[in-house]
Design a protein around this motif. Structure first.
Motif, PDB file in Angstrom:
ATOM      1  N   LEU A   1      63.843 -29.141 -51.338  1.00 10.39           N
ATOM      2  CA  LEU A   1      65.098 -28.377 -51.121  1.00 10.39           C
ATOM      3  C   LEU A   1      66.262 -28.921 -50.310  1.00 10.39           C
ATOM      4  O   LEU A   1      67.475 -28.674 -50.915  1.00 10.39           O
ATOM      5  CB  LEU A   1      64.440 -26.881 -50.167  1.00 10.39           C
ATOM      6  N   GLU A   2      65.962 -29.537 -49.416  1.00 11.49           N
ATOM      7  CA  GLU A   2      67.335 -30.085 -48.476  1.00 11.49           C
ATOM      8  C   GLU A   2      67.832 -31.337 -49.136  1.00 11.49           C
ATOM      9  O   GLU A   2      69.056 -31.648 -49.016  1.00 11.49           O
ATOM     10  CB  GLU A   2      66.731 -30.289 -46.840  1.00 11.49           C
ATOM     11  N   GLN A   3      66.679 -32.028 -49.744  1.00 10.91           N
ATOM     12  CA  GLN A   3      67.219 -33.396 -50.332  1.00 10.91           C
ATOM     13  C   GLN A   3      66.643 -33.609 -51.764  1.00 10.91           C
ATOM     14  O   GLN A   3      65.601 -34.197 -51.805  1.00 10.91           O
ATOM     15  CB  GLN A   3      66.797 -34.599 -49.522  1.00 10.91           C
ATOM     16  N   PRO A   4      67.371 -32.981 -52.651  1.00 12.03           N
ATOM     17  CA  PRO A   4      66.888 -33.126 -54.064  1.00 12.03           C
ATOM     18  C   PRO A   4      66.771 -34.202 -54.648  1.00 12.03           C
ATOM     19  O   PRO A   4      65.876 -34.462 -55.734  1.00 12.03           O
ATOM     20  CB  PRO A   4      67.848 -31.981 -54.800  1.00 12.03           C
ATOM     21  N   HIS A   5      67.217 -35.253 -54.089  1.00 13.25           N
ATOM     22  CA  HIS A   5      67.159 -36.710 -54.898  1.00 13.25           C
ATOM     23  C   HIS A   5      66.353 -37.594 -53.892  1.00 13.25           C
ATOM     24  O   HIS A   5      66.655 -38.733 -53.692  1.00 13.25           O
ATOM     25  CB  HIS A   5      68.461 -37.128 -54.939  1.00 13.25           C
TER      26      HIS A   5
END
Length: 454
Positions: free
Chosen positions: A172-176
């Protein structure tokens, strides 16, 4: 050397001559069975037709004419059939492994499924669901148009990471993030439709670089398992290590399988139910009123609350009937002939149950293509016909896990937001699923307009 577009184009005529043409004609021992011409199915696949459209256009008319819906439960309850072992040269199965509760049979399956069920049913992690939902709400913020099909995948990845693997992917915070990005990149290449339809291509035109990347990805999952051996926690992997199904290879295969099946299917289900409540706002309002009557403004939902949310549960059941994420079962075989209704199936013939078709048969369901959650508020024989998770002993062991996750997310969204489809949505008339090589119904590029409830 990577496979070029030219080399694919060059090999297609050879595939047609050597591989496809001999298989287009129905074998003599099957010509007594009702059927859709294989050529029609292949044309549908080549044209990129999604699974649900193909079922409506080709399969349902034949199924309804011959009463196939009556055979679905009989097939799933037949104990003599076993799962067809997939081709080991397919990169997809090299990634997941073949020693999993999804593919196993006999004593191996019984041992594995008991461990999986204990792990999933010992504790329903509502608290973790709630915590991750708070992050989701933080991302949606004051509302606006969001790509819900993307958010739902990121949410379910975090749920699977924390509850199944004891690992926070922070999708959610770092989709990649590295592992998640690696996974999506590999899967987009593994699921090349040409290689799935014709696995022999892995021998004719091997994808060596992709094979190496698949091995590297499995190694990343192995490192997570190794970490759990040193620092166990309250998660599926730790439980499996304390209650081993059998071999070390089965640990990794089952972890990879749980990771894959645990987020894609639930993400598709969440996208679908949010879509239907966006399209039918009167149902959304009724579900919200039910939630607010049982929860205070700041109370977190619990299992006891969900038992009282009859209409919200009905909305989830109906959305999964209309657009369940799993379209079909894994092929099954019987060493001897089996009788399904008036039809005799010869031995060693692969049999697949089309779950989507069963859930849309007009002979079973009134208004089969309409969203009518009220149908689930009255107990009736249709309860036995609801099988988006399969049925019988082979029913998906993660069913309750997925349903509680959906209930938690939907409850918290209903309490916080109202939502609709944005103007001009391609989903305005009917939900649009992406093309899936592995028979999944996953809404494509679904955007939702959320508005804070004042």
């Amino acid at each position: 050397m990577q496979l070029s577009t030219f080399s694919v184009a060059a090999v297609v005529p050879l595939i047609i001559i050597l591989y496809i043409a001999p298989r287009l004609r129905c074998p003599k021992n099957l010509r007594h069975l009702p059927r859709v011409p294989l050529s029609s199915t292949l044309i549908s696949l080549v044209m990129g037709e999604t699974e649900e459209r193909r079922v409506h256009r080709l399969f349902l008319p034949t199924a309804q004419k011959y009463g196939a819906g009556l055979l679905a439960r009989a097939l799933m309850d037949t104990r003599s059939i076993t799962k067809q072992r997939p081709r080991e040269d397919m990169l997809f199965w090299q990634f997941t492994g073949l020693n999993t509760f999804i593919l196993a049979d006999g004593d191996i399956w019984r041992t594995q499924i008991q461990a999986v069920r204990r792990a999933l049913q010992t504790n329903v992690p509502i608290g973790t669901f709630v915590s991750i939902c708070h992050k989701l709400i933080g991302i949606i913020g004051d509302g606006g148009v969001v790509k819900w099909s993307d958010l739902s995948h990121r949410l379910t990845l975090d749920v699977v990471g924390q509850t199944v693997m004891g690992h926070d992917f922070q999708s959610l915070e770092q989709p990649h993030g590295s592992l998640v990005a690696h996974y999506h990149s590999v899967m987009s290449e593994i699921t090349n439709p040409l290689y799935i339809a014709f696995p022999i291509l892995e021998s004719w035109l091997p994808r060596k670089r992709l094979t190496a990347r698949v091995s590297n990805l499995r190694a990343e999952f192995q490192r997570i398992v190794d970490t759990k051996k040193e620092r166990p926690g309250e998660d599926y992997v730790s439980f499996m290590l304390e209650n081993p199904p059998s071999s070390e290879s089965e640990y990794l295969d089952n972890v990879v399988t749980m990771f894959m099946t645990g987020h894609d299917t639930t993400a598709g289900a969440l996208s679908t139910v949010v879509y239907y409540l966006a399209k039918y706002v009167h149902h959304q309002s009724r579900a919200r009123a039910e939630v607010l009557s049982l929860l205070g403004e700041n109370d977190d939902p619990s299992v006891q609350h969900f038992q009282e949310m009859k209409f919200m549960n009905a909305c989830i059941r109906e959305s999964m009937r209309l657009n369940g994420p799993s379209v079909a079962t894994i092929p099954r075989l019987s060493a001897s002939a089996i009788q399904l209704g008036p039809y005799t199936i010869p031995p060693n013939i692969p049999i697949v149950l089309n779950l989507y078709g069963v859930l849309h048969l007009g002979t079973t369901w009134d208004a089969p293509d309409s969203f009518l959650p009220e149908r689930w508020l009255v107990q009736s024989e249709i309860d036995d016909a609801w099988m988006p998770f399969g049925t019988g002993l082979r029913r998906c062991p993660a069913m309750n896990f997925s349903l509680y996750e959906q209930r938690t997310v939907l409850t918290m969204l209903l309490r916080k937001y109202e939502w609709t489809l944005p103007p001009g949505s391609p989903h305005e008339d009917i939900i649009q699923n992406g093309l899936s090589t592995f028979a999944l119904n996953l809404p494509k590029d679904l955007k939702i307009d959320f508005r804070l409830i004042k």
